[in-house]
Enzyme design. Structure first.
Site, PDB file in Angstrom:
ATOM      1  N   LEU A  37      -1.765   7.164  19.752  1.00 31.44           N
ATOM      2  CA  LEU A  37      -1.945   8.602  20.014  1.00 31.44           C
ATOM      3  C   LEU A  37      -2.695   8.814  21.327  1.00 31.44           C
ATOM      4  O   LEU A  37      -2.352   9.699  22.120  1.00 31.44           O
ATOM      5  CB  LEU A  37      -2.708   9.256  18.857  1.00 31.44           C
ATOM      6  CG  LEU A  37      -2.021   9.233  17.488  1.00 31.44           C
ATOM      7  CD1 LEU A  37      -2.906   9.902  16.438  1.00 31.44           C
ATOM      8  CD2 LEU A  37      -0.651   9.909  17.527  1.00 31.44           C
ATOM      9  N   ARG A  39      -2.757   6.856  23.914  1.00 31.17           N
ATOM     10  CA  ARG A  39      -1.893   6.541  25.067  1.00 31.17           C
ATOM     11  C   ARG A  39      -0.736   7.538  25.192  1.00 31.17           C
ATOM     12  O   ARG A  39      -0.295   7.838  26.300  1.00 31.17           O
ATOM     13  CB  ARG A  39      -1.421   5.090  24.963  1.00 31.17           C
ATOM     14  CG  ARG A  39      -2.615   4.130  25.150  1.00 31.17           C
ATOM     15  CD  ARG A  39      -2.257   2.694  24.943  1.00 31.17           C
ATOM     16  NE  ARG A  39      -1.239   2.221  25.859  1.00 31.17           N
ATOM     17  CZ  ARG A  39      -0.679   1.012  25.788  1.00 31.17           C
ATOM     18  NH1 ARG A  39      -1.060   0.159  24.851  1.00 31.17           N
ATOM     19  NH2 ARG A  39       0.235   0.639  26.655  1.00 31.17           N
ATOM     20  N   SER A  57     -11.723   8.901   6.910  1.00 30.59           N
ATOM     21  CA  SER A  57     -11.947   7.621   6.231  1.00 30.59           C
ATOM     22  C   SER A  57     -12.839   7.897   5.033  1.00 30.59           C
ATOM     23  O   SER A  57     -13.516   8.931   4.972  1.00 30.59           O
ATOM     24  CB  SER A  57     -12.640   6.668   7.213  1.00 30.59           C
ATOM     25  OG  SER A  57     -13.176   5.553   6.525  1.00 30.59           O
ATOM     26  N   ARG A  58     -12.870   6.948   4.086  1.00 29.82           N
ATOM     27  CA  ARG A  58     -13.825   7.085   2.995  1.00 29.82           C
ATOM     28  C   ARG A  58     -15.244   6.921   3.536  1.00 29.82           C
ATOM     29  O   ARG A  58     -16.210   7.263   2.856  1.00 29.82           O
ATOM     30  CB  ARG A  58     -13.541   6.038   1.914  1.00 29.82           C
ATOM     31  CG  ARG A  58     -12.225   6.267   1.196  1.00 29.82           C
ATOM     32  CD  ARG A  58     -11.883   5.113   0.285  1.00 29.82           C
ATOM     33  NE  ARG A  58     -11.747   3.864   1.009  1.00 29.82           N
ATOM     34  CZ  ARG A  58     -11.553   2.676   0.457  1.00 29.82           C
ATOM     35  NH1 ARG A  58     -11.471   2.582  -0.860  1.00 29.82           N
ATOM     36  NH2 ARG A  58     -11.437   1.589   1.190  1.00 29.82           N
ATOM     37  N   TYR A  79     -11.102  12.207   2.671  1.00 26.24           N
ATOM     38  CA  TYR A  79      -9.727  12.650   2.894  1.00 26.24           C
ATOM     39  C   TYR A  79      -9.606  14.149   2.585  1.00 26.24           C
ATOM     40  O   TYR A  79      -8.839  14.867   3.212  1.00 26.24           O
ATOM     41  CB  TYR A  79      -8.754  11.847   2.027  1.00 26.24           C
ATOM     42  CG  TYR A  79      -8.792  10.336   2.253  1.00 26.24           C
ATOM     43  CD1 TYR A  79      -9.206   9.790   3.464  1.00 26.24           C
ATOM     44  CD2 TYR A  79      -8.404   9.457   1.244  1.00 26.24           C
ATOM     45  CE1 TYR A  79      -9.220   8.415   3.664  1.00 26.24           C
ATOM     46  CE2 TYR A  79      -8.411   8.079   1.438  1.00 26.24           C
ATOM     47  CZ  TYR A  79      -8.836   7.567   2.649  1.00 26.24           C
ATOM     48  OH  TYR A  79      -8.847   6.210   2.840  1.00 26.24           O
ATOM     49  N   HIS A 100       0.044   5.946  -1.517  1.00 26.08           N
ATOM     50  CA  HIS A 100       0.861   6.844  -0.687  1.00 26.08           C
ATOM     51  C   HIS A 100       1.327   8.092  -1.440  1.00 26.08           C
ATOM     52  O   HIS A 100       1.267   9.199  -0.899  1.00 26.08           O
ATOM     53  CB  HIS A 100       2.086   6.096  -0.135  1.00 26.08           C
ATOM     54  CG  HIS A 100       1.752   5.013   0.843  1.00 26.08           C
ATOM     55  ND1 HIS A 100       2.707   4.202   1.428  1.00 26.08           N
ATOM     56  CD2 HIS A 100       0.562   4.597   1.364  1.00 26.08           C
ATOM     57  CE1 HIS A 100       2.122   3.343   2.249  1.00 26.08           C
ATOM     58  NE2 HIS A 100       0.826   3.556   2.217  1.00 26.08           N
ATOM     59  N   LYS A 118       5.194   2.622   5.540  1.00 31.16           N
ATOM     60  CA  LYS A 118       6.042   1.869   4.617  1.00 31.16           C
ATOM     61  C   LYS A 118       5.155   0.972   3.781  1.00 31.16           C
ATOM     62  O   LYS A 118       4.035   0.677   4.234  1.00 31.16           O
ATOM     63  CB  LYS A 118       7.110   1.050   5.327  1.00 31.16           C
ATOM     64  CG  LYS A 118       6.737   0.231   6.556  1.00 31.16           C
ATOM     65  CD  LYS A 118       5.578  -0.691   6.581  1.00 31.16           C
ATOM     66  CE  LYS A 118       5.630  -1.968   5.878  1.00 31.16           C
ATOM     67  NZ  LYS A 118       4.470  -2.848   6.117  1.00 31.16           N
ATOM     68  N   ASP A 197       5.583  -5.064   1.457  1.00 26.88           N
ATOM     69  CA  ASP A 197       4.897  -5.107   2.751  1.00 26.88           C
ATOM     70  C   ASP A 197       5.831  -5.489   3.890  1.00 26.88           C
ATOM     71  O   ASP A 197       5.876  -4.809   4.908  1.00 26.88           O
ATOM     72  CB  ASP A 197       3.721  -6.081   2.701  1.00 26.88           C
ATOM     73  CG  ASP A 197       2.775  -5.809   3.857  1.00 26.88           C
ATOM     74  OD1 ASP A 197       2.152  -4.729   3.870  1.00 26.88           O
ATOM     75  OD2 ASP A 197       2.684  -6.651   4.769  1.00 26.88           O
TER      76      ASP A 197
HETATM   77  N1  LIG Z   1       4.204  -0.264  10.617  1.00 23.27           N
HETATM   78  C1  LIG Z   1       3.575  -1.414  10.724  1.00 23.27           C
HETATM   79  O1  LIG Z   1       3.805  -2.182  11.652  1.00 23.27           O
HETATM   80  C2  LIG Z   1       2.539  -1.749   9.712  1.00 23.27           C
HETATM   81  C3  LIG Z   1       1.669  -2.816   9.922  1.00 23.27           C
HETATM   82  C4  LIG Z   1       0.672  -3.050   8.987  1.00 23.27           C
HETATM   83  C5  LIG Z   1       0.572  -2.252   7.858  1.00 23.27           C
HETATM   84  N2  LIG Z   1       1.454  -1.245   7.662  1.00 23.27           N
HETATM   85  C6  LIG Z   1       1.359  -0.380   6.469  1.00 23.27           C
HETATM   86  O2  LIG Z   1       0.189   0.427   6.626  1.00 23.27           O
HETATM   87  C7  LIG Z   1      -0.451   0.614   5.366  1.00 23.27           C
HETATM   88  C8  LIG Z   1      -1.883   0.130   5.477  1.00 23.27           C
HETATM   89  O3  LIG Z   1      -1.888  -1.239   5.850  1.00 23.27           O
HETATM   90  P1  LIG Z   1      -3.135  -1.887   6.657  1.00 23.27           P
HETATM   91  O4  LIG Z   1      -2.707  -3.251   7.010  1.00 23.27           O
HETATM   92  O5  LIG Z   1      -3.605  -0.978   7.722  1.00 23.27           O
HETATM   93  O6  LIG Z   1      -4.207  -1.954   5.483  1.00 23.27           O
HETATM   94  P2  LIG Z   1      -5.781  -2.068   5.605  1.00 23.27           P
HETATM   95  O7  LIG Z   1      -6.186  -2.674   6.902  1.00 23.27           O
HETATM   96  O8  LIG Z   1      -6.242  -2.673   4.335  1.00 23.27           O
HETATM   97  O9  LIG Z   1      -6.238  -0.539   5.648  1.00 23.27           O
HETATM   98  C9  LIG Z   1      -5.963   0.346   4.605  1.00 23.27           C
HETATM   99  C10 LIG Z   1      -7.002   1.470   4.624  1.00 23.27           C
HETATM  100  O10 LIG Z   1      -6.714   2.336   3.538  1.00 23.27           O
HETATM  101  C11 LIG Z   1      -7.915   2.958   3.120  1.00 23.27           C
HETATM  102  N3  LIG Z   1      -8.048   2.888   1.665  1.00 23.27           N
HETATM  103  C12 LIG Z   1      -8.183   3.941   0.847  1.00 23.27           C
HETATM  104  N4  LIG Z   1      -8.312   3.564  -0.415  1.00 23.27           N
HETATM  105  C13 LIG Z   1      -8.261   2.221  -0.421  1.00 23.27           C
HETATM  106  C14 LIG Z   1      -8.367   1.244  -1.449  1.00 23.27           C
HETATM  107  N5  LIG Z   1      -8.517   1.588  -2.748  1.00 23.27           N
HETATM  108  N6  LIG Z   1      -8.297  -0.035  -1.107  1.00 23.27           N
HETATM  109  C15 LIG Z   1      -8.095  -0.395   0.177  1.00 23.27           C
HETATM  110  N7  LIG Z   1      -8.003   0.483   1.207  1.00 23.27           N
HETATM  111  C16 LIG Z   1      -8.092   1.782   0.897  1.00 23.27           C
HETATM  112  C17 LIG Z   1      -9.043   2.238   3.813  1.00 23.27           C
HETATM  113  O11 LIG Z   1      -9.482   3.078   4.857  1.00 23.27           O
HETATM  114  P3  LIG Z   1     -10.864   3.898   4.759  1.00 23.27           P
HETATM  115  O12 LIG Z   1     -11.752   3.193   3.815  1.00 23.27           O
HETATM  116  O13 LIG Z   1     -11.312   3.885   6.159  1.00 23.27           O
HETATM  117  O14 LIG Z   1     -10.526   5.254   4.281  1.00 23.27           O
HETATM  118  C18 LIG Z   1      -8.416   0.992   4.384  1.00 23.27           C
HETATM  119  O15 LIG Z   1      -9.043   0.579   5.564  1.00 23.27           O
HETATM  120  C19 LIG Z   1       0.407  -0.136   4.349  1.00 23.27           C
HETATM  121  O16 LIG Z   1       1.323   0.788   3.793  1.00 23.27           O
HETATM  122  C20 LIG Z   1       1.175  -1.158   5.186  1.00 23.27           C
HETATM  123  O17 LIG Z   1       2.421  -1.547   4.630  1.00 23.27           O
HETATM  124  C21 LIG Z   1       2.408  -0.971   8.573  1.00 23.27           C
END
Ligand SMILES: NC(=O)c1ccc[n+]([C@@H]2O[C@H](COP(=O)([O-])OP(=O)(O)OC[C@H]3O[C@@H](n4cnc5c(N)ncnc54)[C@H](OP(=O)(O)O)[C@@H]3O)[C@@H](O)[C@H]2O)c1
Length: 349
Positions: A37, A39, A57-58, A79, A100, A118, A197
């Site tokens: 965003l 960039r 964030s939480r 949130y 989600h 996703k 994933d």
């Molecule tokens: N498009 C892509 O290239 C790509 C790459 C990686 C992941 N993803 C997708 O993005 C999503 C998140 O993946 P991520 O790798 O970013 O995960 P992550 O690093 O674990 O981050 C998830 C975030 O969700 C929040 N959260 C809220 N409730 C939670 C709970 N009960 N347990 C864990 N986290 C919780 C937390 O943020 P706060 O605590 O800050 O609120 C946490 O930092 C998934 O759907 C994944 O499939 C997409």
């Protein structure tokens, strides 16, 4: 492509301003989106459609850190606070899969458009409920499966329709990363496992090749992790037209991430189905026909954000790059695969 429903004017349209984008969750992918965003906001042709507006964030500290680092205007420590901000137009949901549906529902009920990471939800039933709500409310709801929005998707379709490969009768895709050390990957209550994933990208690659061709039969098997989610899985799809698709994914090994498309006159090799870098086509004598390089990117996530913002400004409830029907088709395939492999999430029948 399915028809796009027009919903009239959005707040951003009425006020003739950029779409205010907010990020929900401040984990790994949220950082990539925040950088994107920032960039985009500095990009001559993208800065006029989106505004990096807020992150929630939480933890307020985590939200503030992300906002400060990537020049996002507002930081929220819950949130719910984000959803109370009337200026938020689009919420990008960047949390584990199992959250989600509930979070997209809350956003839509608060009048926000949503771009949901996703896998869209953990199952087709949830996906249908969220998409139905979006349509009923006249709000944009789109799955943030980035490969659908990239120029590489159009280039792939151009190659297929050029006829150089003849009749496409089979395709395969693999995507594997060793990620079992991440808690969300192995935890059933967070929608863990390789399939949701990364397997979604392999299935999505096949879906980009065969598009809406109905699937006749699915064969699938998985090796399960100690927690009961799939560690590695292998699926063969037989389409109604007789074509065959093979998708493999794993969270315990690394793979070459290749997608291959096999036709009666030759084949194509796509390097890295998680963000196609290059496509090569070959004839039946294995001679290289063409090499297709992909255009430059900011991070690769800008395409989905731009598509969502354009859809909102046009008053659409879905993005043509990833219509609701395509999200539903992938979710239904993953439901069938999990059923065959014996992977169930808490709360599912
Ligand atoms: N498009 C892509 O290239 C790509 C790459 C990686 C992941 N993803 C997708 O993005 C999503 C998140 O993946 P991520 O790798 O970013 O995960 P992550 O690093 O674990 O981050 C998830 C975030 O969700 C929040 N959260 C809220 N409730 C939670 C709970 N009960 N347990 C864990 N986290 C919780 C937390 O943020 P706060 O605590 O800050 O609120 C946490 O930092 C998934 O759907 C994944 O499939 C997409």
């Amino acid at each position: 492509m399915s028809d796009l429903n027009s919903i009239g004017f959005t707040q951003a349209q009425r006020e003739k301003r950029r779409v205010n984008v907010a990020i929900l969750g401040a984990g790994r992918i949220a950082s990539h989106m925040a950088e994107t965003l920032m960039r985009m906001n500095a990009h001559p042709s993208l800065s006029n459609i989106i505004n990096p507006y807020a992150v929630a964030s939480r933890s307020l500290d985590r939200a503030k850190q992300l906002a400060h680092r990537y020049r996002i205007t507002k930081a929220y420590g819950s949130y719910q606070d984000l959803l109370c901000d009337q200026k938020v137009d689009l919420v990008y949901i960047a949390t584990p899969h199992s959250l989600h549906a509930e979070q997209a529902t809350s956003c839509l009920q608060a009048g926000k458009n949503v771009l949901v990471e996703k896998s869209f939800t953990i199952n087709a039933r949830q996906a249908n409920e969220v998409l139905s709500l979006a349509r009923a409310r006249g709000l944009l709801c789109a799955e943030a499966i980035w490969t659908r929005y990239m120029p590489s998707c159009r280039i792939l379709h151009d190659i297929l329709s050029s006829g150089q490969l003849g009749h496409i009768r089979a395709a395969s895709a693999n995507l594997c990363y060793p990620t079992t050390s991440k808690a969300r990957m192995t935890d059933p209550s967070l929608g863990g496992g390789a399939l949701l994933d990364v397997g979604v990208y392999a299935l999505n690659f096949l879906d980009m090749v065969f598009q809406a061709e109905p699937v006749k039969t699915i064969h699938s098997t998985a090796s399960l992790y100690a927690t009961g989610v799939d560690e590695s899985n292998s699926t063969t799809l037989i389409y109604r037209n007789g074509a065959l698709g093979i998708a493999v994914s794993s969270m315990s090994v690394s793979s070459d991430r290749t997608g291959t498309i096999w036709g009666s006159k030759g084949y194509a090799v796509c390097y890295n189905i998680n963000n196609i870098q290059k496509i090569e086509t070959y004839n039946t004598d294995h001679q290289l026909l063409h090499t297709y390089e992909m255009p430059p990117q900011i991070t690769g996530y800008e395409f989905e954000v731009e598509a969502a913002a354009q859809a909102i400004l046009a008053g659409h409830v879905e993005c043509p790059q990833m219509p609701h029907a395509d999200t539903m088709r992938l979710m239904e395939q993953m439901d069938s695969i999990r059923q065959l492999c014996g992977v169930h999430y808490p709360g599912e029948n």
